[in-house]
Design an enzyme around this catalytic site. Structure first.
Site, PDB file in Angstrom:
ATOM      1  N   LYS A  97      -1.813 -20.359   8.796  1.00  0.00           N
ATOM      2  CA  LYS A  97      -3.197 -21.091   8.659  1.00  0.00           C
ATOM      3  C   LYS A  97      -4.314 -20.182   8.275  1.00  0.00           C
ATOM      4  CE  LYS A  97      -3.843 -24.468  11.675  1.00  0.00           C
ATOM      5  NZ  LYS A  97      -3.909 -25.101  12.895  1.00  0.00           N
ATOM      6  N   ALA A 120      -8.430  -9.791   0.656  1.00  0.00           N
ATOM      7  CA  ALA A 120      -7.531  -8.425   1.120  1.00  0.00           C
ATOM      8  C   ALA A 120      -6.268  -9.131   1.276  1.00  0.00           C
ATOM      9  CB  ALA A 120      -8.172  -8.092   2.459  1.00  0.00           C
ATOM     10  N   TYR A 151       3.233 -13.841   7.396  1.00  0.00           N
ATOM     11  CA  TYR A 151       2.233 -13.198   6.996  1.00  0.00           C
ATOM     12  C   TYR A 151       2.497 -12.909   5.477  1.00  0.00           C
ATOM     13  CZ  TYR A 151      -0.644  -8.757   6.319  1.00  0.00           C
ATOM     14  OH  TYR A 151      -1.497  -7.849   5.646  1.00  0.00           O
ATOM     15  N   GLN A 168      -9.579 -23.209 -12.373  1.00  0.00           N
ATOM     16  CA  GLN A 168      -9.856 -24.355 -12.172  1.00  0.00           C
ATOM     17  C   GLN A 168     -11.545 -24.720 -11.879  1.00  0.00           C
ATOM     18  OE1 GLN A 168      -7.579 -26.783  -9.747  1.00  0.00           O
ATOM     19  NE2 GLN A 168      -8.712 -28.832  -9.591  1.00  0.00           N
ATOM     20  N   ARG A 192       1.428  -0.640  14.655  1.00  0.00           N
ATOM     21  CA  ARG A 192       1.626   0.014  13.320  1.00  0.00           C
ATOM     22  C   ARG A 192       2.231   1.383  13.618  1.00  0.00           C
ATOM     23  NH1 ARG A 192      -3.438  -2.268   9.600  1.00  0.00           N
ATOM     24  NH2 ARG A 192      -4.030  -3.749  11.056  1.00  0.00           N
TER      25      ARG A 192
END
Length: 325
Positions: A97, A120, A151, A168, A192
């Site tokens: 979302k 990004a 993701y 558009q 990470r």
């Protein structure tokens, strides 16, 4: 004739209290712009922006981009989305979302205000690539129903929305595909590889490698990446991207672990665990387009960037220990 001075812009950064967003806030403040930092603090931290809180050209708004936002701005940098597997898999529906509804809301705002908007995006749109290094023309090999799909596919859909709004509604868009980036203000528990290794080494723990440690990544220092963001945002309107932004120098995960051990002076050993599902074996950007359109090439070498990042985490861990008594 005196050249006309460029007026400061009103720039909104979603995810502005995050790792990259906070560095972008710093750079744009230094350039004289007014900054509206928008963050819901799911992964962002006030610690990252506390030094800006009293600045007259900085404003903070707690807001979730899955809901519309009505402000007046000249430029939008859309960085809002948890970007590490630990965080984006915590609530995968919300992750999707954030990418999709967030893109729709920010593009709607850009359309209304006629603002230029930057997305990004991520190298994860390439999935586990069959092409190496990855060029922007490569469509990718992505699992649409795996644990990383919230993701990967969320970011792919966001790119679709950006280009459809451009075609558009003539919204001026800039899309960057970000490869592995590291530096101060990374979240210490984001899973990470760079932050994991540094925290483990500083605490004298075993360093965890997944698979055989021979999978590769290309590590870009945050200052280099932010420079790429700003250069892309300020290109002529016909330069839309997507453009790869990352460091083309490739290292194995084992090489990274060994360098972190050396630079921290740690006695940590290496332990090996099974590779997570859909984890890419290789990741390296082809940055020809960024070099051509932005005159941009990363300049910070891995050793130099790691030294700065280790200093940050060393201080962060000391501060946390002091707070915990």
């Amino acid at each position: 004739m005196t050249p006309e001075l460029e007026l400061p812009k009103r720039i909104m950064i979603t995810g502005g209290a995050g790792f990259l967003g906070s560095h972008l806030c710093d750079r744009l403040i230094q350039q004289g712009h007014e900054i509206l930092c928008v963050d819901n603090f799911f992964t962002g931290s006030k610690r990252n922006i506390e030094h800006l809180m009293d600045h007259p050209r900085f404003e903070l708004m707690r807001h979730d981009v899955t809901f519309p936002l009505y402000v007046e701005v000249d430029q939008i940098y859309n960085l809002a989305c948890p970007a590490s597997p630990v965080h984006y898999q915590f609530d995968p529906v919300q992750t999707t979302k954030t990418s999709v509804h967030g893109a729709i809301n920010m593009l709607g705002l850009a359309k209304r205000t006629r603002a230029k908007i930057f997305q990004a995006s991520t190298s994860e749109v390439y999935g586990d690539p069959e092409e190496h290094p990855q060029k922007e023309s490569y469509w990718g090999k992505v699992n649409p129903i795996g644990i990383r799909s919230c993701y990967d596919e969320g970011k792919r859909c966001a790119e679709t929305l950006f280009f459809d709004y451009h075609r558009q509604h003539q919204v001026e868009i800039k899309v960057a595909r970000i490869f592995n980036t590291y530096g101060p203000r990374m979240h210490p528990n984001d899973g990470r590889v760079v932050s994991n290794f540094i925290v483990q080494a500083l605490q004298g723990q075993s360093i965890t490698l997944y698979g055989d440690g021979e999978q590769t990544r290309s590590f870009c220092y945050c200052d280099d990446l932010i420079e790429g963001f700003i250069r892309l945002m300020n290109t002529p309107s016909q330069v839309t991207g997507p453009l790869n932004l990352g460091n083309p120098h490739e290292f194995t995960i084992r090489q990274l672990a060994e360098l972190v051990i050396e630079l921290t002076g740690s006695q940590s050993d290496l332990i090996f665990k099974p590779l997570p599902q859909d984890d890419p074996k290789q990741r390296r950007p082809d940055i020809t387009l960024a070099q051509t359109h932005l005159d941009w090439t990363p300049s910070v070498q891995l050793r130099e960037g790691l030294e700065k990042t280790i200093r940050y985490f060393d201080q962060l861990l000391r501060d946390l220990k002091t707070v915990q008594g």
